[in-house]
Design an enzyme around this catalytic site. Structure first.
Site, PDB file in Angstrom:
ATOM      1  N   CYS A   1      -2.282   8.209   4.752  1.00 20.21           N
ATOM      2  CA  CYS A   1      -2.180   7.887   3.227  1.00 20.21           C
ATOM      3  C   CYS A   1      -3.794   8.374   2.598  1.00 20.21           C
ATOM      4  O   CYS A   1      -3.671   8.415   1.547  1.00 20.21           O
ATOM      5  CB  CYS A   1      -2.074   6.517   3.249  1.00 20.21           C
ATOM      6  SG  CYS A   1      -2.786   5.199   4.247  1.00 20.21           S
TER       7      CYS A   1
ATOM      8  N   GLU B   1       1.112  -1.271  -0.001  1.00 19.53           N
ATOM      9  CA  GLU B   1      -0.096   0.001   0.039  1.00 19.53           C
ATOM     10  C   GLU B   1       0.955   1.263   0.033  1.00 19.53           C
ATOM     11  O   GLU B   1       1.488   1.509   0.786  1.00 19.53           O
ATOM     12  CB  GLU B   1      -0.765   0.059   1.213  1.00 19.53           C
ATOM     13  CG  GLU B   1      -2.251   1.049   1.072  1.00 19.53           C
ATOM     14  CD  GLU B   1      -1.774   2.303   1.727  1.00 19.53           C
ATOM     15  OE1 GLU B   1      -1.556   3.187   0.794  1.00 19.53           O
ATOM     16  OE2 GLU B   1      -1.944   2.389   2.718  1.00 19.53           O
TER      17      GLU B   1
END
Length: 1004
Positions: free
Chosen positions: A798, A764
C-alpha cells in the site's frame, strides 16, 4: 585480545623512527607560501570546518550538493540556504561573501564562482585527475619522487548491469592506457624492482561489488558466479599487460562474501601462482584480526603470496549508523584509539607472516607507519614483501619521508569526474577535519609524546576473531517503564543466517498441503467448504487447504467472543501485555519458518519477508508497553474531589486483514485489539490464510484464553459482510482496497436491530503514492530508492511508489538510469535467493494489472516492459514515461509493478501533481535543496513523508504508519494513538467530602 603496544619488542625502534618522520613532516613553510595559502579559498574552507562543527556540517552538505547545480544562480541560492539565515555563525569573510540580495545579482555570481572554484581546488587535492591524461601526469610526478601508484576509478554506485559492464570496460581501457604510458617511463629501482625481481609498474584498485549490480550476500552463489566471470576477464587482461590488480574492501555487509569469492577464485589453477593480486582488510572492524588469520592459513595452502593492504577503514559513520538503525551489534570499534590498537596488532601479525602474505600498510598516522618500518627493519623483511601506502593529497610529506628512507611507497590515486567523486571527497574532508585525525593533530602541532603514545583497547572494545555474531535474543521487559526497542532484522551478511533460512525453506516445503480449520471458542471446527491456498510462484503447488467458516459458524464465534468478554475485560493489562510479549518471543524463535511460509504462500522474497516478522514482533511488544502506559490513566484531583480519566475495552472486535503483509498487519491489528481488552475475531484474506493460521497458533501458545481470540477464515462477500453487520460486533479494523473499505464503512454505520452502540471503523485503504525528484537530488540514491519503492514485492505494498515526478532539468538522465536499473532486476520464483521481483498474488491480480498496462499504453509511452517468467502469476515491471497527471494509471491504484514517470517544470508543479489524487498515504522527496525539503514537509499531503530514502518499510514507533483523504480513517499503526481506537475513555469523579471535611494528601 589487543594489549598496549608499549610491551612490544618493536616499541623503542618505533618511537625512534616516528620522531624522525614527524620532524620531516613539520618543516616550516616559507612566509610566501603561508601568504599564498591565506588567499586560497580551499584552505579557508578547511580551516573553518576544523574550527566550527556546525559550519562543518552545513558546508559539507553544500559541497555534496554542488555538482548537481548547473548555474551560478543555483549555486548562490544554495549557498544562502545552507550557510545563510543565521543557521550557523559565519566567519567574517564568508558572511561578507554571502551578503548578496539576489542569487542572480553580480555579487551572487561572484560568490558562486569563488566558492565553487574553492571546492574544485579542494577536489583536485584528493583526486589525481579528471582525465587519463591528467592522471598520467600525476603518476609521472609521483615517480619522480620515487613513489609508486595504484589507480581507482571514482563512482561507487553501480546500480545497473550496463554500469557494471561499463565499470569492467573502463578498467580494461585504463590498464591498456597506463601500460602504454609506462613504456616511456625509465626504471626507478626503489619502486620498480625488489630482490632482483621486476615489479608491475601499473596497478589498479577495483571494487568487487561493482562488477555486478545485483550483488547480494543472501545470493552468495549467484553473486559469485556473476562477479567471478568479470574478474577473470580483468585478471587475464592484466596478466597480458603485466599489470597488478588490487581488490578494495567495501561496506561490512559485503566483507565476508568478498573474501569468500576472492579466496575461491585465487585458488583456481589459472590464478593460483599469481603474486600480482591484492586484498584489503579494514582494522576498524572488530573481526578483522580473525579475517587476517584466516587469510594466512589460506595463503599457506595456496603457496603463492598475495598482498594484503591494511587500512583503518573509510565507512565508520555509515557502519555505526546502520548498526544503530538496524539494532545490530556494531561491527566497528567505538573509538579511534581502539582501531589504532587493532591496526598495530594486525600490522605485527601480517609482517611476522611475510613468507605467506605481502604487506601494504596504508595509514597517515606516523606511529602506525613507524611501527611497520620498525618491524620490517628488525625482521629484515625483503623489500618485495613490504610497502607503505598513502592516499593522494593526504600525508604527502609522510609519504616522501618514508620514501627517503628507501622504502617503496605507493600512492592511492582516485581518478574521475567531480560528481561521482563527491562521496570520496566528502570522506576525505571528514577525515582531515575530524578531531581524532592524526593529520589534524599533527597540523596543530600537538606534543610529540601525545601523538606517539601507544594505543590501547578500552573495556567494551574487544576484538572478535570469529566475527560479529548473532544478536542476543530479546528478553521481555522487566518493568513497564523499560524503553521500547525494535526487533532487529536478520543480517544475511552472516553465513549462519543464510544457512538457517535455506533450511527453513526446505523444512516448510515438506509441510505444504496440510489443512487449516477455523478456531471457534477454543476449538478447531470442521467446515463444509474449503479453498486451496497456492504458491503464486508455482500455482500447481498447494500451500494449504483452508476450511471456510459458514454464516452460522460465524454467529457461534461472535457469541463465544461476547461470552468471553466480561472476564477478558477484567484481566489486568499487565497480564494481557505479557501474553503479547510471549507471542513476540515465539515469533522470534520461529522467524525463519515464518519467512518461509510467506515466501511460499504470498510470493514475498526473503529480504521482504524478514522485516515483516520484525514488524509483527514490534507490534506485540510496542502495544504491550502502550497498554500498560494507558492503563495508568490520568488523575486530576482538587480539594474535596477526585477525578480519574481511564479507558475500558469496546467489546467484540472484528479484524479483516490483507494478503500483502500477511503476518505484520493481521498481527498488529489483532494484538492491539486483544491487549486493549477486546475479544477479537481475525478474518484473513483467503490467499494468505495459512500464515494467519500460524499467527493463530502462536497466540494460542502464548496463552490467549478460550473465546478471547478466534480464527475465522471465510468468504469476504458473505461471511465477512455478515460479521460486519452483526449487532454484537463493536468495531471493525480493515486493511485493503478502497472499494471494500468504503462498503464496510457504510455497512457499519447502519444501526442493526438490537444494536446498542455505534460501531467504530478503522480502515486503511491504500494509496497512489508519489516520489518527487528535483534537480539537486543525489541520483544514485534517488534511482535506487524509486526502484525499491516501486518494485519491491512487485509493487504490491500500500506504501509502494506508483508515480515518480521528476523535474525537467534531470528528467532524461534520471529516466535512462531508472530504466536500466529496473532492467537489471532479477525476476523469478520468490524462493530463489537472487530474485528481486517475484510473482503477483494470484491470477485475478495478474489479469487486472495487465488491463491497467493496456490502458496506460493508450495515453502514455512505454519506457520499459520486461517479459514475465513462465509458470507463475508473474508480471514483468513496466515503466511509462511522460504520463499525464490525469491518466488512469496516474490516478487509480494498480497494486502491481507499474510505474508512471511524470515531468514537472517547477517544484510548485511537482507538488501539485503529487497532491493531485484522492489518496494521501505515503510520499517521498529526493532533494538537497533545503527550501524544497521545508516546503514538502509543509505541503506534501501524505500521512508518511520520506525524504531522501525509500517510501516503504515503516518501522513501528519510529515511523507510525497511516494516511488520510481516501487512503483511510484512523490513527497511525505503530504510533502512540493507535490503541486509543480500541478503547472507550471514561471519566469518574468522586466527591470525597464527608460532613464538611475531606482527606488532605500528605497530612499527618
Amino acid at each position: 585480545m589487543v594489549t598496549s603496544a608499549s610491551l612490544s619488542p618493536y616499541e623503542t625502534k618505533t618511537q625512534e623512527i616516528a620522531r624522525q618522520l614527524i620532524s620531516a613532516t613539520r618543516e616550516h613553510r616559507s612566509f610566501f607560501a603561508q601568504m599564498r595559502d591565506q588567499m586560497r579559498w580551499d584552505d579557508k574552507m578547511l580551516g573553518w570546518a576544523m574550527s566550527n562543527p556546525g559550519l562543518r556540517v552545513q558546508l559539507f552538505r553544500f559541497i555534496d550538493c554542488l555538482p548537481s547545480l548547473h548555474s551560478k544562480a543555483e549555486i548562490a541560492r544554495h549557498l544562502q540556504e545552507y550557510l545563510g539565515n543565521e543557521i550557523v555563525e559565519l566567519p567574517g569573510a564568508l558572511k561578507g561573501l554571502l551578503g548578496f540580495a539576489s542569487p542572480d545579482s553580480m555579487p551572487g555570481q561572484i560568490a558562486a564562482t569563488t566558492v565553487s572554484t574553492g571546492v574544485e581546488a579542494l577536489a583536485h587535492r584528493y583526486i589525481a585527475g579528471e582525465t587519463m591524461q591528467q592522471v598520467i601526469k600525476t603518476i609521472e610526478r609521483l615517480r619522480k619522487d620515487r613513489m609508486a601508484f595504484t589507480v581507482d576509478l571514482l563512482g561507487e554506485a553501480v546500480i545497473t548491469e550496463a554500469e557494471a559492464q561499463s565499470y569492467l570496460n573502463r578498467y580494461l581501457d585504463l590498464l591498456a592506457q597506463l601500460t602504454e604510458a609506462s613504456q616511456r617511463w625509465s626504471t626507478v629501482e626503489q619502486i620498480d624492482r625488489a630482490d632482483g625481481e621486476d615489479l608491475p609498474r601499473v596497478q589498479a584498485s577495483v571494487k568487487l561489488t561493482a562488477f555486478y549490480s545485483q550483488f547480494d550476500p543472501l545470493d552468495e552463489q549467484g553473486s559469485q558466479e556473476k562477479v567471478s566471470d568479470r574478474i577473470r576477464l580483468l585478471l587475464r587482461r592484466a596478466k597480458e599487460l603485466g599489470a597488478a590488480i588490487h581488490f578494495d574492501m567495501e561496506q561490512y555487509q559485503y566483507k565476508a562474501t568478498i573474501l569468500t569469492i576472492l579466496k575461491q577464485l585465487l585458488m583456481e589453477e589459472e590464478f593460483r601462482d599469481r603474486a600480482d593480486i591484492g586484498i584489503t582488510l579494514q582494522a576498524y572492524l572488530r573481526d578483522s584480526i580473525g579475517d587476517l588469520k584466516d587469510l594466512i592459513t589460506w595463503a599457506k595452502e595456496r603457496g603463492t603470496p598475495v598482498t594484503v593492504r591494511l587500512v583503518k577503514g573509510a565507512y565508520w559513520d555509515q557502519e555505526t549508523i546502520k548498526a544503530v538503525q538496524k539494532d545490530w551489534p556494531q561491527p566497528v570499534f567505538n573509538d579511534k584509539e581502539a582501531t589504532d590498537a587493532n591496526f598495530e596488532a594486525m600490522t605485527r601479525l601480517l609482517l611476522e607472516n611475510h613468507d605467506y602474505l605481502y604487506a601494504a600498510i596504508g595509514s597517515h598516522n606516523v606511529r602506525s607507519q613507524s611501527l611497520a618500518l620498525a618491524i620490517a627493519e628488525t625482521l629484515n623483511i625483503p623489500r618485495r614483501r613490504f610497502e607503505c601506502q598513502v592516499l593522494y593529497g593526504m600525508a604527502d610529506k609522510l609519504g616522501k619521508a618514508i620514501a627517503d628512507r628507501g622504502y617503496r611507497v605507493r600512492v592511492y590515486c582516485p581518478y574521475g569526474e567531480l560528481i561521482p567523486g563527491m562521496s570520496y571527497l566528502i570522506r576525505r574532508l571528514l577525515e582531515n577535519t575530524a578531531n581524532s585525525s592524526f593529520l589534524r593533530q599533527n597540523l596543530e602541532e600537538r606534543p610529540i609524546e601525545e601523538l606517539l603514545k601507544a594505543p590501547v583497547l578500552q573495556p567494551g572494545d574487544q576484538v572478535s576473531e570469529i566475527g560479529v555474531q548473532k544478536t542476543q535474543p530479546h528478553t521481555p521487559h522487566p518493568t513497564p517503564h523499560t524503553p521500547f526497542t525494535n526487533a532487529p532484522d536478520t543480517d544475511y551478511a552472516l553465513s549462519s543466517y543464510r544457512q538457517e533460512v535455506r533450511q527453513a525453506l526446505q523444512q516448510v516445503r515438506q509441510q505444504l498441503g496440510k489443512t487449516y480449520l477455523p478456531l471457534v471458542n477454543g476449538e478447531y471446527i470442521n467446515t463444509v467448504n474449503y479453498v486451496d491456498s497456492v504458491n503464486p510462484s508455482n500455482p500447481s503447488e498447494v500451500v494449504g487447504q483452508i476450511g471456510l467458516l459458514s454464516v452460522e459458524q460465524a454467529d457461534q464465534a461472535i457469541a463465544a467472543a461476547k461470552a468471553a468478554f466480561p472476564a477478558w475485560k477484567r484481566t489486568p493489562a499487565r497480564e494481557r501485555a505479557d501474553i503479547l510479549r510471549r507471542a513476540a518471543d515465539l515469533m522470534e524463535q520461529r522467524r525463519q519458518e515464518l519467512i518461509a511460509w510467506m515466501v511460499f504462500e504470498t510470493g514475498k522474497v526473503v529480504k521482504e519477508a524478514d522485516p515483516e516478522v520484525s514488524e509483527a514482533i514490534d507490534f506485540c511488544r510496542y502495544y504491550a508497553d502502550e497498554m500498560e502506559r494507558l492503563e495508568r490513566g490520568v488523575a486530576y484531583d482538587y480539594p474535596g474531589e477526585t477525578n480519574r480519566y481511564h479507558y475500558q475495552p469496546r467489546g467484540v472486535s472484528l479484524i479483516i486483514s490483507p494478503w500483502n503483509f500477511p503476518l505484520a498487519i493481521p498481527t498488529g491489528m489483532t494484538v492491539a485489539s486483544l491487549v486493549a481488552g477486546n475479544c477479537t475475531l481475525l478474518k484473513p484474506a483467503e490467499v494468505s490464510s495459512v500464515i494467519a493460521a500460524k499467527l493463530a497458533e502462536i497466540l494460542i501458545e502464548a496463552g490467549i484464553p478460550k473465546g478471547v481470540f478466534q480464527f475465522v477464515p471465510g468468504k469476504g462477500s458473505t461471511v465477512g459482510a455478515h460479521m460486519v453487520k452483526h449487532p454484537d460486533v463493536h468495531m471493525i479494523t480493515f486493511t485493503g482496497s478502497q472499494e471494500v473499505g468504503c462498503r464496510i464503512y457504510a455497512d457499519a454505520a447502519i444501526l442493526q436491530p438490537g444494536q446498542k452502540h455505534l460501531k467504530r471503523v478503522i480502515a486503511e485503504m491504500g494509496g497512489k503514492n508519489a516520489i518527487i525528484v528535483d534537480e539537486s537530488a543525489d541520483l544514485d540514491q534517488a534511482v535506487q530508492g524509486v526502484v525499491q519503492s516501486a518494485f519491491g514485492y512487485s509493487g504490491q505494498k500500500c506504501s509502494a511508489c506508483s508515480r515518480v515526478v521528476v523535474l525537467e532539468p534531470i528528467y532524461d538522465v534520471f529516466l535512462a538510469r531508472l530504466v536500466e536499473a529496473v532492467r537489471s532486476l532479477n525476476l523469478g520464483p520468490a524462493e530463489l535467493p537472487g530474485t528481486k521481483v517475484g510473482p503477483v498474488i494470484d491470477a485475478n491480480a495478474q489479469a487486472r494489472i495487465r488491463e491497467y498496462i493496456e490502458k496506460g499504453k493508450l495515453d502514455s509511452e512505454v519506457a520499459l516492459e520486461m517479459p514475465a517468467p513462465e509458470g507463475g502469476y508473474f508480471v514483468g515491471p513496466v515503466i511509462f514515461r511522460d504520463v499525464p497527471p490525469t491518466a488512469v494509471i496516474a490516478q487509480e491504484e494498480i497494486f502491481g509493478p507499474v510505474l508512471a514517470v511524470m515531468r514537472a517544470k517547477t517544484f510548485d508543479e511537482a507538488l501539485e501533481i503529487a497532491n493531485g489524487t484522492n489518496f494521501a498515504l505515503t510520499g517521498g522527496l529526493y532533494s538537497r535543496t533545503p527550501s524544497h525539503i521545508d516546503r514538502a514537509q509543509a505541503e506534501f499531503e501524505v500521512g508518511n513523508l520520506y525524504i531522501n530514502r525509500g517510501i516503504t518499510g515503516a518501522i513501528v514507533a519510529r515511523q507510525p504508519f497511516g494516511g488520510f483523504k481516501l487512503s483511510g480513517v484512523g490513527s497511525k499503526a505503530g504510533g502512540p494513538d493507535y490503541l486509543l481506537q480500541f478503547l472507550e475513555p471514561r471519566t469518574v469523579t468522586e466527591n470525597v467530602q464527608r460532613q464538611g471535611f475531606a482527606p488532605i494528601e500528605g497530612a499527618d
